[in-house]
Design an enzyme around this catalytic site. Structure first.
Site, mmCIF file in Angstrom:
data_model
loop_
_atom_site.group_PDB
_atom_site.id
_atom_site.type_symbol
_atom_site.label_atom_id
_atom_site.label_comp_id
_atom_site.label_asym_id
_atom_site.label_seq_id
_atom_site.Cartn_x
_atom_site.Cartn_y
_atom_site.Cartn_z
ATOM 1 N N GLY A 7 0.799 -1.220 0.000
ATOM 2 C CA GLY A 7 0.000 0.000 0.000
ATOM 3 C C GLY A 7 0.830 1.267 0.000
ATOM 4 N N CYS A 8 2.151 1.116 0.049
ATOM 5 C CA CYS A 8 3.034 2.289 -0.005
ATOM 6 C C CYS A 8 3.553 2.436 -1.432
ATOM 7 C CB CYS A 8 4.222 2.125 0.942
ATOM 8 S SG CYS A 8 3.766 2.141 2.683
ATOM 9 N N ALA A 9 3.553 3.655 -1.945
ATOM 10 C CA ALA A 9 4.069 3.898 -3.293
ATOM 11 C C ALA A 9 5.583 3.704 -3.309
ATOM 12 C CB ALA A 9 3.701 5.290 -3.764
ATOM 13 N N SER A 10 6.264 4.208 -2.285
ATOM 14 C CA SER A 10 7.702 3.985 -2.124
ATOM 15 C C SER A 10 7.887 2.629 -1.469
ATOM 16 C CB SER A 10 8.316 5.053 -1.215
ATOM 17 O OG SER A 10 8.065 6.330 -1.714
#
Length: 145
Positions: free
Chosen positions: A52-55
């Protein structure tokens, strides 16, 4: 600030109270992220990656005394500077605390009190929420172990 460990949550709160400028606050976040000890290469695994984290964000959970009196300790890292600072802030809030408190307390309230919520992109806010949710789930699981 030591390069060996990120500052304690009380130190971070004091710094945010003194820093009015958002550019300075971002620089401070980057600095506390740089103070996080790096994860070992094998800890940067898919199993430890926060979904769920872009990074890329990796979170390692350690449980002392599993069960109702569990104590939670966390390590984390990101490949993005500001996100690594957000990781450091989140870990300073949760690490070393009893699992029952970790499962109950929402670090996003702290982010709101700093005004971070309105200064993060929706994508970063979603990533922070994913990290907080994972930490709280790990704490709930530790208590029932």
């Amino acid at each position: 600030m030591s390069q060996l460990a990120a500052p304690a949550i009380d130190e971070i709160k004091e710094a945010f109270a003194l820093i009015d400028d958002w550019e300075e606050r971002y620089r401070y976040l980057i600095d506390i992220g740089k103070a996080l000890p790096p994860l070992a290469p094998e800890q940067r695994s898919e199993e430890n990656r926060v979904k769920g984290c872009a990074s890329n964000v990796w979170l390692v959970t350690h449980v002392e005394r599993p069960g109702p009196d569990a104590i939670m300790r966390f390590e984390g890292e990101s490949d993005a500077h500001i996100v690594k600072g957000l990781v450091a802030l989140t870990l300073a809030f949760y690490s070393g605390r009893p699992a029952r408190e970790v499962a109950r307390d929402d670090a996003f309230d702290l982010f709101r009190s700093f005004g971070l919520e309105q200064h993060l992109t929706p994508q970063r806010s979603n990533g922070v929420r994913s990290m907080i949710d994972r930490i709280r789930r790990d704490a709930a699981a530790a208590m029932s172990a």
